[in-house]
Design a protein around this motif. Structure first.
Motif, short mmCIF file in Angstrom:
data_model
loop_
_atom_site.label_atom_id
_atom_site.label_comp_id
_atom_site.label_asym_id
_atom_site.label_seq_id
_atom_site.Cartn_x
_atom_site.Cartn_y
_atom_site.Cartn_z
N TRP A 4 65.91 27.70 65.32
CA TRP A 4 65.03 27.30 66.80
C TRP A 4 63.73 27.55 66.37
O TRP A 4 63.94 28.56 66.02
CB TRP A 4 65.80 28.25 68.08
N ARG A 5 62.86 26.79 67.23
CA ARG A 5 61.27 26.86 67.24
C ARG A 5 61.26 25.99 68.11
O ARG A 5 61.12 25.08 68.28
CB ARG A 5 60.53 26.03 66.00
N LEU A 6 60.19 26.89 68.96
CA LEU A 6 58.94 26.30 70.07
C LEU A 6 57.85 26.16 69.41
O LEU A 6 57.13 27.12 69.17
CB LEU A 6 59.13 27.17 71.02
N VAL A 7 57.50 25.24 69.60
CA VAL A 7 56.30 24.92 68.41
C VAL A 7 55.55 23.33 69.86
O VAL A 7 55.91 22.86 69.95
CB VAL A 7 56.10 24.59 67.49
N ARG A 8 53.46 23.70 69.51
CA ARG A 8 53.16 22.68 70.00
C ARG A 8 53.32 21.04 68.71
O ARG A 8 53.75 21.39 67.95
CB ARG A 8 51.54 22.43 70.22
N GLN A 9 52.65 19.68 69.46
CA GLN A 9 53.70 18.88 68.35
C GLN A 9 52.37 18.94 67.91
O GLN A 9 52.57 18.35 67.13
CB GLN A 9 53.36 18.13 69.94
N PRO A 10 50.94 19.24 67.08
CA PRO A 10 50.62 19.21 66.02
C PRO A 10 51.42 19.83 65.18
O PRO A 10 50.63 20.12 63.97
CB PRO A 10 48.87 19.64 66.70
N PHE A 11 52.17 20.99 66.02
CA PHE A 11 52.95 22.34 64.16
C PHE A 11 53.94 22.49 64.08
O PHE A 11 55.06 23.07 64.10
CB PHE A 11 52.15 23.45 65.31
N LEU A 12 54.38 20.55 64.12
CA LEU A 12 55.50 20.00 63.86
C LEU A 12 56.54 20.46 62.49
O LEU A 12 57.39 20.71 62.27
CB LEU A 12 55.91 19.21 64.98
N ALA A 13 55.56 20.48 61.94
CA ALA A 13 55.87 20.53 60.43
C ALA A 13 56.37 21.50 59.90
O ALA A 13 55.62 22.27 60.28
CB ALA A 13 55.09 20.16 59.44
N VAL A 33 55.32 30.25 55.80
CA VAL A 33 56.35 30.21 55.52
C VAL A 33 56.42 30.07 56.65
O VAL A 33 55.40 30.34 57.70
CB VAL A 33 56.17 33.00 55.94
N VAL A 34 57.67 29.55 57.04
CA VAL A 34 58.11 29.16 58.21
C VAL A 34 58.83 29.99 58.82
O VAL A 34 59.85 30.80 58.25
CB VAL A 34 59.34 28.08 58.18
N HIS A 35 58.37 30.48 60.80
CA HIS A 35 59.51 31.09 61.40
C HIS A 35 60.08 30.37 62.09
O HIS A 35 59.73 29.29 63.10
CB HIS A 35 57.85 31.85 61.92
N PHE A 36 61.50 30.73 62.77
CA PHE A 36 62.50 30.20 62.76
C PHE A 36 62.72 31.67 64.13
O PHE A 36 63.26 32.71 63.45
CB PHE A 36 63.86 29.48 62.28
N ALA A 37 63.74 31.34 65.34
CA ALA A 37 64.60 32.12 65.68
C ALA A 37 65.71 31.82 65.92
O ALA A 37 66.13 31.19 65.88
CB ALA A 37 64.12 31.51 67.26
N LEU A 42 65.18 33.41 72.28
CA LEU A 42 63.69 34.01 71.58
C LEU A 42 62.86 33.43 71.51
O LEU A 42 61.33 34.18 71.13
CB LEU A 42 64.98 34.62 70.42
N ALA A 43 63.42 32.15 71.03
CA ALA A 43 62.08 31.29 70.39
C ALA A 43 61.13 30.71 71.70
O ALA A 43 59.64 31.38 71.41
CB ALA A 43 62.64 29.65 69.96
N VAL A 44 61.61 30.89 72.93
CA VAL A 44 60.61 30.39 73.59
C VAL A 44 60.31 32.19 74.01
O VAL A 44 58.90 32.11 74.55
CB VAL A 44 61.90 30.68 74.81
N LEU A 45 60.93 33.35 74.25
CA LEU A 45 60.03 34.69 74.96
C LEU A 45 59.15 34.76 73.54
O LEU A 45 57.95 35.55 74.05
CB LEU A 45 61.40 35.35 74.23
N SER A 105 63.43 41.02 65.10
CA SER A 105 62.29 40.22 66.22
C SER A 105 61.74 42.23 66.85
O SER A 105 62.13 41.86 66.87
CB SER A 105 63.01 38.93 67.29
N ALA A 106 60.63 41.43 66.35
CA ALA A 106 60.02 42.80 67.55
C ALA A 106 59.60 42.14 68.79
O ALA A 106 59.66 43.63 69.90
CB ALA A 106 58.17 42.60 66.35
N VAL A 107 59.83 41.00 69.26
CA VAL A 107 59.97 41.01 71.16
C VAL A 107 61.47 41.27 71.84
O VAL A 107 61.44 41.62 72.01
CB VAL A 107 59.65 39.39 71.50
N LEU A 108 62.48 40.42 70.63
CA LEU A 108 64.01 41.57 70.96
C LEU A 108 64.58 41.85 69.59
O LEU A 108 65.11 40.62 68.85
CB LEU A 108 64.63 39.90 71.70
N PRO A 109 64.47 42.97 69.60
CA PRO A 109 65.02 43.51 68.25
C PRO A 109 66.63 43.13 67.80
O PRO A 109 67.49 43.51 66.84
CB PRO A 109 64.50 45.14 68.07
N GLU A 110 67.38 42.35 68.91
CA GLU A 110 68.90 42.45 69.27
C GLU A 110 69.09 41.53 68.65
O GLU A 110 70.22 40.43 67.74
CB GLU A 110 69.87 42.65 70.32
#
Length: 147
Positions: A4-13, A33-37, A42-45, A105-110
């Motif tokens: 999963w990714r939450l991105v703005r339109q210009p950064f979709l690649a 590097v590409v980051h996925f959740a 988690l992507a939203v958070l 994840s630093a936001v949600l380690p679980e």
């Protein structure tokens, strides 16, 4: 596995150019590097963490995206030390030994972040994201609870 990714339109690649410019928690600047959740929430958070608390003036072109892969990520051992963390991520990228790596994840380690090396020979096997529009205002605008 769904990524999963939450991105703005210009950064979709899926080219890793954002992390290449500024670096990230697990990689140094200059390394794409590409980051996925591991989970959509988690992507939203992760993105919500960096937005203003009142959500005024935020961009309206966010897309929630996902892709599928059968590739299994390599686990990178956790370290709390930020210098060592980047060294481990940089080593993983430089070695080119796996397409994906899994880190807490630093936001949600679980939950996990899944890192993708866009320079790995198998990077082309990751399909472009399927996306839908995403609005923080709609997502967070809840009706009041009944008395």
């Amino acid at each position: 596995m769904r990524l999963w990714r939450l991105v703005r339109q210009p950064f979709l690649a899926l080219d890793g150019s954002g992390a290449e410019l500024s670096g990230a928690r697990w990689t140094s600047p200059g390394r794409p590097v590409v980051h996925f959740a591991s989970e959509a929430a988690l992507a939203v958070l992760i993105v919500l963490r960096y937005l203003p608390r009142d959500l005024q003036g935020i961009d309206q072109d966010y897309l929630l995206g996902w892709t599928q892969t059968e590739e299994e990520p390599e686990e990178i051992p956790f370290t709390p030390d930020p210098v060592e963390k980047r060294a481990r991520g940089d080593d993983w990228l430089s070695s080119n030994r796996s397409l994906l790596a899994c880190v807490p994840s630093a936001v949600l380690p679980e939950a996990s972040l899944i890192l993708m090396n866009p320079r790995h020979p198998q990077a082309g096997s990751i399909a472009p994201l399927s996306v839908r529009p995403f609005s923080f205002e709609q997502c967070l605008d809840l009706p009041p609870l009944p008395d």
